[in-house]
Design a protein around this motif. Structure first.
Motif, short mmCIF file in Angstrom:
data_model
loop_
_atom_site.label_atom_id
_atom_site.label_comp_id
_atom_site.label_asym_id
_atom_site.label_seq_id
_atom_site.Cartn_x
_atom_site.Cartn_y
_atom_site.Cartn_z
N ILE A 6 20.06 27.27 53.34
CA ILE A 6 20.86 27.40 54.55
C ILE A 6 21.04 26.00 55.13
O ILE A 6 20.06 25.30 55.40
N GLU A 7 22.29 25.58 55.30
CA GLU A 7 22.55 24.25 55.82
C GLU A 7 22.54 24.28 57.35
O GLU A 7 23.16 25.14 57.97
N ASN A 45 9.97 19.52 53.19
CA ASN A 45 10.22 18.77 51.95
C ASN A 45 9.27 19.22 50.82
O ASN A 45 8.73 18.41 50.08
N GLY A 46 9.07 20.52 50.71
CA GLY A 46 8.29 21.08 49.61
C GLY A 46 6.78 21.04 49.80
O GLY A 46 6.04 21.42 48.90
N THR A 58 18.03 14.06 58.86
CA THR A 58 19.05 14.49 57.91
C THR A 58 18.51 14.32 56.49
O THR A 58 17.91 13.30 56.17
N GLY A 59 18.71 15.34 55.66
CA GLY A 59 18.24 15.30 54.28
C GLY A 59 16.90 15.99 54.09
O GLY A 59 16.52 16.30 52.95
N ASP A 60 16.17 16.26 55.17
CA ASP A 60 14.89 16.97 55.06
C ASP A 60 15.16 18.45 54.82
O ASP A 60 16.20 18.99 55.22
N THR A 61 14.21 19.11 54.16
CA THR A 61 14.28 20.55 54.00
C THR A 61 13.09 21.19 54.70
O THR A 61 11.99 20.65 54.69
N VAL A 62 13.34 22.32 55.33
CA VAL A 62 12.30 23.07 56.02
C VAL A 62 12.22 24.44 55.36
O VAL A 62 13.24 25.11 55.17
N HIS A 63 11.01 24.85 54.98
CA HIS A 63 10.79 26.12 54.30
C HIS A 63 10.03 27.05 55.24
O HIS A 63 8.97 26.69 55.75
N LEU A 70 18.31 23.18 54.86
CA LEU A 70 18.63 21.79 54.55
C LEU A 70 19.29 21.16 55.76
O LEU A 70 20.29 21.66 56.26
N MET A 71 18.74 20.06 56.24
CA MET A 71 19.28 19.38 57.41
C MET A 71 20.41 18.45 56.99
O MET A 71 20.28 17.68 56.05
#
Length: 130
Positions: A6-7, A45-46, A58-63, A70-71
């Motif tokens: 999800i962006e 980020n995993g 920007t570019g970081d991912t949150v789970h 995705l930011m």
């Protein structure tokens, strides 16, 4: 698990992780978001993240809860300036030092007078409840 990415467009950068969870309605409030992070339900980020105020860019991912966010940068994104530590102050001129040294003997005499009512063994002042 949803496996979808999800962006999320950030209007301000950075954003704290707890605030991001609140904004995305993944948490009921700030306290709930901090609890989810502290209990290990959130990854960044995993990797597992327990930093409540982790800065997300920007570019970081949150789970969270099987979803990956995705930011990305919004067109009108504002980057907040980082707070810098204040610059160290310049040392005071040496001219003031002799004046302080002259005042020290008077201060030492006052300190001696104050300690005269202290117990010699314990160093404590007497207490009066009267």
């Amino acid at each position: 698990m949803h496996d979808d990415i999800i962006e999320v467009e950030l209007e301000e950068e950075p954003i704290e992780l707890c605030k991001l969870l609140k904004v995305l309605d993944l948490a009921e409030g700030g306290g709930h978001a901090k609890l989810l992070i502290a209990d290990g339900y959130v990854g960044v980020n995993g990797e597992l993240c327990t930093q409540k105020r982790k800065k997300i860019y920007t570019g970081d991912t949150v789970h969270f809860d099987g979803d990956t966010f995705l930011m990305s940068a919004a067109q009108n994104m504002v980057q907040r300036e980082q707070h810098k530590a204040p610059a160290p102050k310049a040392p005071k001129a040496k001219q003031a030092a002799p004046a302080k040294q002259a005042a020290k003997p008077a201060a030492a005499e006052k300190a001696k007078k104050k300690t005269s009512n202290r117990d010699e063994n314990t160093g404590r002042k007497p207490i009066s409840f009267g």
